[in-house]
Motif scaffolding. Structure first.
Motif, PDB file in Angstrom:
ATOM      1  N   SER A 450     -10.040  -6.188   7.334  1.00  0.00           N
ATOM      2  CA  SER A 450     -11.014  -5.140   7.019  1.00  0.00           C
ATOM      3  C   SER A 450     -11.010  -4.047   8.072  1.00  0.00           C
ATOM      4  O   SER A 450     -11.047  -2.851   7.755  1.00  0.00           O
ATOM      5  N   LEU A 451     -10.963  -4.456   9.336  1.00  0.00           N
ATOM      6  CA  LEU A 451     -10.970  -3.477  10.414  1.00  0.00           C
ATOM      7  C   LEU A 451      -9.712  -2.633  10.407  1.00  0.00           C
ATOM      8  O   LEU A 451      -9.760  -1.410  10.567  1.00  0.00           O
ATOM      9  N   ALA A 452      -8.568  -3.267  10.213  1.00  0.00           N
ATOM     10  CA  ALA A 452      -7.300  -2.540  10.271  1.00  0.00           C
ATOM     11  C   ALA A 452      -7.212  -1.487   9.176  1.00  0.00           C
ATOM     12  O   ALA A 452      -6.858  -0.329   9.437  1.00  0.00           O
ATOM     13  N   ILE A 453      -7.545  -1.848   7.929  1.00  0.00           N
ATOM     14  CA  ILE A 453      -7.401  -0.886   6.837  1.00  0.00           C
ATOM     15  C   ILE A 453      -8.451   0.211   6.949  1.00  0.00           C
ATOM     16  O   ILE A 453      -8.196   1.375   6.601  1.00  0.00           O
ATOM     17  N   SER A 454      -9.634  -0.108   7.467  1.00  0.00           N
ATOM     18  CA  SER A 454     -10.676   0.906   7.624  1.00  0.00           C
ATOM     19  C   SER A 454     -10.326   1.892   8.727  1.00  0.00           C
ATOM     20  O   SER A 454     -10.471   3.112   8.568  1.00  0.00           O
ATOM     21  N   VAL A 455      -9.870   1.366   9.871  1.00  0.00           N
ATOM     22  CA  VAL A 455      -9.476   2.235  10.979  1.00  0.00           C
ATOM     23  C   VAL A 455      -8.341   3.159  10.553  1.00  0.00           C
ATOM     24  O   VAL A 455      -8.386   4.379  10.758  1.00  0.00           O
ATOM     25  N   ALA A 456      -7.310   2.598   9.935  1.00  0.00           N
ATOM     26  CA  ALA A 456      -6.158   3.401   9.516  1.00  0.00           C
ATOM     27  C   ALA A 456      -6.563   4.442   8.484  1.00  0.00           C
ATOM     28  O   ALA A 456      -6.123   5.605   8.542  1.00  0.00           O
ATOM     29  N   SER A 457      -7.413   4.074   7.528  1.00  0.00           N
ATOM     30  CA  SER A 457      -7.803   4.995   6.456  1.00  0.00           C
ATOM     31  C   SER A 457      -8.601   6.169   7.001  1.00  0.00           C
ATOM     32  O   SER A 457      -8.344   7.334   6.651  1.00  0.00           O
TER      33      SER A 457
END
Length: 513
Positions: A450-457
Motif C-alpha cells: 500500500s505504501l509503495a504504490i501510494s508513494v509512487a502514484s
C-alpha cells in the motif's frame, strides 16, 4: 542398585534445580535508575518522548537492556536490534504473551483482537487464518483493490488538495474495508469509516490515559456502576457499543451482500469458503480476522505517506507518460528507498505500549502505543536475570537511530538504503517497525504494498511544497505528532499541485479498474 541410581539421579536433578534457583537469585537485574522503596521508578518516568529518555539511559548505563520497576511491576526496555531479536525472536516461546488490560480487553470488548490476545490456541488460530490472507504470496491478491484506491486518492488530491490528510486516511480505510468485507465505501461520510474512527478514539483513550484503577485492581470490574469511583464503568458502557459496531456491522453488511449474490471477492468470502453464512462453525474466528484487518488498516497505514518529497526523476525516466503499477515498483529503487527512510525516520510505533496504560493515574504524554510482550518465566540474558511477568518494550526509535547502522540518523537520507543505484541488501531493513518473533505483524507485506504504490502514484503526479501566505511567502511548518495507539501527524498546511497539465489529465483520464 537400580534404586540407588534413581535416587542419585533424583538428587542430582534437585541439586541442579537448586543451583539454577541460587544462581538466578544471585544474578543482577539489568541496569537502570535506582528508584525508591515501594514506588520503584515511578518518579523517574519521563512525561513525554519516553523513547528518547530510554535511549539516553541505555548510553548512560552502557547497556542495551534497561530495567525499571513501577509499584512492583518489572519492566524491561530493549534498545538494540540484537537484544530485541535475541529475546523476542530467538526466544519467542518465552516472550510472545501479552499483558492484560482489564479496561481495554474486557470492559471495552477488544479482547479477541489479534494484537491483544494472550499467547495460546485462540491467538494461533486467528494468526494462522490472517497469515493465509496476508503472507508474501497471498498478499498480492489484494493489489487490484489497492491500485484502484490509489487512483481514487489521486483524483481526490486533484479535486481538493487542502484536505490531503483526510483523503489519505479515508482512502486507505476504504481500501481495507473493501478487501476485508467486499463492501464499497461511500465517497464521504461512510458509516463504516466513522465506526472505526469512534472505536479507535476509545481505544486510544483507554490505552493512554492510564486513569482506570480497574487495570491495577481487576476485581473492581464487579462493583456496581453507582458506587463512588466507578465512573470507568459508565465510560465502558458508552464506549463498548462502538467496539461492537466496528466488529459486527461491516461483517453483517458483507454477509448480506453475499446472500444477495452481490458480494465481491474478499477475506470474508474466501473465509466462508462457499459454506453457509448462517451458523458457520468458524463465524467468530472470521469476524476477528476481518476485524483485525479493518483495525490495522484504519489505524496504521496512513502515517508514512505524509513525509515524502523526492523520487520524481526516477519515476519520469522509467514510467514516461503513465501512472505506476505494482510491477513497476521493483524497478524504482529510489522510491522504495524513500519509503524505507520514512519508516526509519518517523516510526509509527517508536516504543511499545506506554506505562500509563498499566498505572492507576493519568500521565500526560504524547506517547504512541504498540503492544508489549510479556515474559512467561524467568530468563537469563547477558549475565542478567529478567524476572517472570516482566513487560517487555522494544525501543524501536533507538534501533532506527543506531549510529553504528545509520550514519547521521537525524537526517532524512533515502540514499542510505542504496548501493550502486539499487537497494542495498546488507542495509538493515527497518523490520522493527513491524515487531519481532511470533508477534511480528502478519500484515506487513500488505502494508508495504500500500505504501509503495501510494508513494509512487502521488510523486508521479504531484509536486509537494510549502504553503504560501497572502504575500506569497513560504509558511514554515513546525510538524508535530500526537500520541495514540499509533502516532498521528497534527494537521498542517502544504501545497499539493499537479506537476503539469498532462499530469492532471492523466489523473482524470485514469480508469478505475
Amino acid at each position: 542398585m537400580s534404586t540407588d541410581i534413581y535416587l542419585i539421579a533424583f538428587a542430582l536433578l534437585l541439586a541442579l534445580a537448586g543451583l539454577k534457583r541460587w544462581r538466578s537469585n544471585r544474578l543482577p537485574l539489568p541496569p537502570g535508575p535506582r528508584g525508591y522503596p515501594i514506588i520503584g521508578n515511578l518518579l523517574d518516568m519521563p512525561s513525554e518522548h519516553q523513547w528518547v529518555k530510554y535511549h539516553e539511559w541505555s548510553k548512560k548505563y552502557n547497556s542495551d537492556i534497561i530495567y525499571l520497576n513501577v509499584l512492583g511491576s518489572p519492566i524491561v526496555v530493549l534498545n538494540s536490534y540484537k537484544a530485541a531479536n535475541d529475546l523476542l525472536g530467538v526466544r519467542s516461546a518465552l516472550y510472545s504473551d501479552r499483558p492484560l488490560s482489564t479496561m481495554l480487553n474486557e470492559l471495552l470488548g477488544w479482547k479477541t483482537l489479534l494484537s491483544f490476545l494472550p499467547y495460546g490456541h485462540a491467538w494461533r488460530a486467528r494468526r494462522r487464518a490472517f497469515w493465509q490472507e496476508f503472507n508474501s504470496e497471498r498478499s498480492t491478491n489484494h493489489r487490484p483493490k489497492q491500485l484502484w484506491y490509489s487512483r481514487d486518492l489521486l483524483r481526490r488530491l486533484l479535486e481538493d488538495p487542502k484536505r490531503f490528510l483526510h483523503h489519505i486516511d479515508y482512502t486507505l480505510s476504504a481500501t481495507i474495508i473493501a478487501i476485508a468485507y467486499g463492501v464499497d465505501v461511500q465517497g464521504e461520510d461512510d458509516p463504516n469509516v466513522e465506526r472505526a474512527g469512534k472505536a479507535l478514539v476509545n481505544l486510544k483513550d483507554a490505552a493512554i490515559s492510564g486513569s482506570f484503577m480497574v487495570d491495577m485492581l481487576p476485581f473492581l470490574k464487579y462493583i456496581p456502576a453507582w458506587m463512588p469511583g466507578a465512573g470507568f464503568k459508565a465510560y465502558a458502557e458508552r464506549a463498548r457499543p462502538h467496539t461492537t459496531d466496528m466488529r459486527e456491522a461491516p461483517y453483517q453488511q458483507g454477509c448480506s451482500r453475499l446472500r444477495e449474490g452481490k458480494g465481491e471477492p474478499s477475506i470474508l468470502s474466501r473465509s466462508l469458503g462457499g459454506h453457509s453464512i448462517d451458523g458457520h462453525p468458524d463465524e467468530e474466528l472470521i469476524k476477528d480476522v476481518t476485524w483485525v484487518a479493518y483495525t490495522g488498516g484504519a489505524e496504521t497505514s496512513p502515517l508514512v505517506i505524509y513525509t515524502f518529497r523526492k523520487g520524481q526523476e526516477e519515476l519520469d525516466a522509467y514510467l514516461g507518460a503513465r501512472l505506476p503499477a505494482f510491477e513497476d515498483i521493483p524497478h524504482l529503487p529510489y522510491v522504495r528507498a524513500i519509503m524505507l527512510e520514512v519508516l526509519r525516520w518517523q516510526s509509527v510505533l517508536p516504543l511499545g505500549k506506554c506505562l500509563s496504560s498499566f498505572l492507576p493515574w493519568s500521565i500526560p504524554d504524547d506517547r504512541p502505543l504498540g503492544a508489549p510482550h510479556r515474559l512467561t518465566m524467568d530468563d537469563e540474558y547477558k549475565g542478567y536475570i529478567i524476572p517472570k511477568g516482566s513487560t517487555i518494550f522494544v525501543n524501536v526509535w533507538a534501533l532506527l537511530r543506531d549510529e553504528e547502522v545509520y550514519s547521521d540518523p537525524g537526517t532524512f537520507k533515502p540514499e542510505r538504503f542504496l548501493k550502486d543505484g539499487e537497494i542495498d541488501p546488507k542495509t538493515l531493513d527497518p523490520i522493527p517497525n513491524f515487531g519481532f518473533g511470533r508477534r511480528i505483524c502478519p500484515g506487513r507485506f500488505f502494508a508495504m504494498d500500500s505504501l509503495a504504490i501510494s508513494v509512487a502514484s502521488i510523486l508521479s503526479c504531484f509536486d509537494i511544497a510549502k504553503a504560501k501566505d497572502a504575500r506569497g511567502r513560504d509558511i514554515e511548518q513546525d510538524i508535530q505528532w500526537e500520541g495514540g495507539f499509533t502516532r498521528h501527524i497534527i494537521p498542517f498546511e502544504c501545497a499539493i499541485t499537479p506537476r503539469s497539465a498532462k499530469a492532471a489529465k492523466l489523473v482524470r483520464d485514469s480508469e478505475l479498474m
